[in-house]
Design an enzyme around this catalytic site. Structure first.
Site, PDB file in Angstrom:
ATOM      1  N   ASP A   8      72.173  59.699  38.389  1.00 11.97           N
ATOM      2  CA  ASP A   8      71.537  58.479  38.899  1.00 11.97           C
ATOM      3  C   ASP A   8      70.625  58.798  40.088  1.00 11.97           C
ATOM      4  O   ASP A   8      71.080  59.332  41.099  1.00 11.97           O
ATOM      5  CB  ASP A   8      72.647  57.501  39.337  1.00 11.97           C
ATOM      6  CG  ASP A   8      72.090  56.170  39.831  1.00 11.97           C
ATOM      7  OD1 ASP A   8      70.902  55.893  39.618  1.00 11.97           O
ATOM      8  OD2 ASP A   8      72.882  55.400  40.436  1.00 11.97           O
ATOM      9  N   GLY A   9      69.339  58.447  39.934  1.00  8.60           N
ATOM     10  CA  GLY A   9      68.385  58.616  41.030  1.00  8.60           C
ATOM     11  C   GLY A   9      67.380  59.716  40.748  1.00  8.60           C
ATOM     12  O   GLY A   9      67.753  60.863  40.507  1.00  8.60           O
ATOM     13  N   ASP A  42      72.964  47.930  40.582  1.00  7.06           N
ATOM     14  CA  ASP A  42      73.339  48.493  41.877  1.00  7.06           C
ATOM     15  C   ASP A  42      73.728  47.371  42.822  1.00  7.06           C
ATOM     16  O   ASP A  42      73.044  46.353  42.904  1.00  7.06           O
ATOM     17  CB  ASP A  42      72.153  49.258  42.482  1.00  7.06           C
ATOM     18  CG  ASP A  42      71.865  50.538  41.732  1.00  7.06           C
ATOM     19  OD1 ASP A  42      72.761  51.382  41.639  1.00  7.06           O
ATOM     20  OD2 ASP A  42      70.734  50.673  41.217  1.00  7.06           O
ATOM     21  N   HIS A  90      71.784  49.094  34.348  1.00  4.52           N
ATOM     22  CA  HIS A  90      72.477  49.644  35.516  1.00  4.52           C
ATOM     23  C   HIS A  90      72.282  48.686  36.685  1.00  4.52           C
ATOM     24  O   HIS A  90      71.168  48.439  37.130  1.00  4.52           O
ATOM     25  CB  HIS A  90      71.894  51.020  35.836  1.00  4.52           C
ATOM     26  CG  HIS A  90      72.543  51.719  36.989  1.00  4.52           C
ATOM     27  ND1 HIS A  90      73.658  52.509  36.857  1.00  4.52           N
ATOM     28  CD2 HIS A  90      72.220  51.749  38.306  1.00  4.52           C
ATOM     29  CE1 HIS A  90      73.993  53.010  38.030  1.00  4.52           C
ATOM     30  NE2 HIS A  90      73.137  52.562  38.937  1.00  4.52           N
ATOM     31  N   SER A  98      62.735  53.178  38.375  1.00  5.91           N
ATOM     32  CA  SER A  98      61.288  53.042  38.555  1.00  5.91           C
ATOM     33  C   SER A  98      60.500  53.716  37.429  1.00  5.91           C
ATOM     34  O   SER A  98      59.515  53.161  36.962  1.00  5.91           O
ATOM     35  CB  SER A  98      60.870  53.581  39.915  1.00  5.91           C
ATOM     36  OG  SER A  98      61.535  54.765  40.197  1.00  5.91           O
ATOM     37  N   HIS A 154      77.298  49.788  39.504  1.00  7.71           N
ATOM     38  CA  HIS A 154      77.440  50.838  40.518  1.00  7.71           C
ATOM     39  C   HIS A 154      77.620  50.165  41.888  1.00  7.71           C
ATOM     40  O   HIS A 154      76.656  49.667  42.471  1.00  7.71           O
ATOM     41  CB  HIS A 154      76.160  51.703  40.466  1.00  7.71           C
ATOM     42  CG  HIS A 154      76.122  52.807  41.469  1.00  7.71           C
ATOM     43  ND1 HIS A 154      74.958  53.523  41.720  1.00  7.71           N
ATOM     44  CD2 HIS A 154      77.071  53.336  42.275  1.00  7.71           C
ATOM     45  CE1 HIS A 154      75.213  54.435  42.651  1.00  7.71           C
ATOM     46  NE2 HIS A 154      76.474  54.341  43.004  1.00  7.71           N
TER      47      HIS A 154
HETATM   48  C1  DX5 Z   1      70.030  54.562  44.139  1.00  5.43           C
HETATM   49  C2  DX5 Z   1      70.504  53.751  42.958  1.00  5.43           C
HETATM   50  C3  DX5 Z   1      69.832  54.099  41.676  1.00  5.43           C
HETATM   51  C4  DX5 Z   1      68.352  53.815  41.682  1.00  5.43           C
HETATM   52  C5  DX5 Z   1      67.678  54.557  40.583  1.00  5.43           C
HETATM   53  O1  DX5 Z   1      70.736  54.187  45.257  1.00  5.43           O
HETATM   54  O2  DX5 Z   1      71.887  53.934  42.787  1.00  5.43           O
HETATM   55  O3  DX5 Z   1      70.470  53.456  40.595  1.00  5.43           O
HETATM   56  O4  DX5 Z   1      68.078  52.477  41.564  1.00  5.43           O
HETATM   57  O5  DX5 Z   1      66.334  54.308  40.666  1.00  5.43           O
HETATM   58  P1  DX5 Z   1      65.215  55.396  40.378  1.00  5.43           P
HETATM   59  O6  DX5 Z   1      65.355  55.762  38.932  1.00  5.43           O
HETATM   60  O7  DX5 Z   1      63.962  54.704  40.712  1.00  5.43           O
HETATM   61  O8  DX5 Z   1      65.499  56.581  41.266  1.00  5.43           O
HETATM   62 ZN    ZN Z   2      72.862  53.328  40.894  1.00  2.00          ZN
END
Ligand code: DX5
Ligand code: ZN
Length: 248
Positions: free
Chosen positions: A171-172, A32, A30, A192, A63
């Protein structure tokens, strides 16, 4: 079976982590992208992925957290990309959706925690994926927002009604605990939680089975309820028969 997409946003060593993900049981990487406007911070690992493009084995799930994603749609479309997702909160979505489609890449729309699900409705015929944000976008490592599961359920109903094959990604804030509530999701993004693990495959498998287990538990509970109802009905019928027997 659920798919797992590993986010590299909070990685401290991108090259090493990308290699780790490539050798793991993850389904996607993924990526970002933040423009410093739609989200406060700016990040875009395009150059690195372009350099690694010969080695990158996993498909990319991109994304774009940007008000004007045109340039990055073109860039990421030339890599090993399966999905490009833009946000439902931005303007001129029709134009960007058409661009992604022209490349033959699957189109995603992401929805922020405060955006009502109705915003997605006009685009259901043109998209393949909905990313439901479990946190306010911009940073990794945040806590999953409580109301997200209700929102996923609403979106699931909306998709069923539309009769279209649209996947749901969350996501998140996805980790070993929150994944237990995400049975309606098709793809789980986790950054994370997965990358902090010693053995990332163990964590990936746990996320997959947690969410799938819940589905089985719910199915078993529904079956049990059905069986109990049938039993109750039969018992009621039997008592009725006995009563009428007596009356005669
Ligand atoms: C948030 C991002 C996510 C994020 C997810 O703005 O779009 O993709 O990196 O990370 P974790 O799993 O650490 O919440
Ligand atoms: Zn994301």
């Amino acid at each position: 079976m659920k798919k797992i997409s590993v986010s590299i946003l909070s990685s401290n060593n991108l090259v090493k982590d990308i290699q780790k993900i490539n050798l793991s049981k993850a389904d996607y990487i993924h990526i970002d992208v933040g423009d410093g406007r739609f989200v406060k911070n700016k990040f875009n690992p395009y150059k690195l992925f372009n350099k690694l493009s010969q080695e990158t084995i996993k498909r990319l799930d991109v994304h774009l957290m940007e008000n004007k994603p045109r340039k990055n749609i073109h860039r990421y479309a030339s890599l090993n990309t399966e999905y490009i997702t833009i946000h439902v909160e931005i303007e001129k979505k029709e134009k960007y959706i058409a661009m992604i489609k022209e490349y033959g890449i699957k189109v995603g729309l992401a929805i922020n925690p405060d955006t009502p699900v109705d915003a997605l409705e006009p685009y259901l015929n043109d998209i393949d994926l909905i990313i439901v944000m479990g946190v306010y976008p911009g940073y990794g490592g945040q806590t999953f927002l409580e109301d997200t599961d209700k929102k996923i359920l609403k979106i699931k109903n909306m998709i069923v009604k539309s009769k279209r094959d649209i996947k749901i990604t969350v996501d998140g804030g996805v980790n070993d605990e929150t994944s237990k509530r995400l049975d309606f999701a098709d793809i789980l993004v986790s950054g994370s939680y997965v990358l902090k693990g010693e053995n990332i495959d163990e964590r990936i498998e746990l996320l997959r089975t947690n969410a799938d287990k819940l589905k089985t538990t719910k199915r078993t509970a529904r079956r049990k309820m059905k069986e109990e109802n049938i039993e109750k009905k039969t018992r009621r019928k039997e008592t009725k028969v006995k009563l009428t027997d007596k009356e005669e």
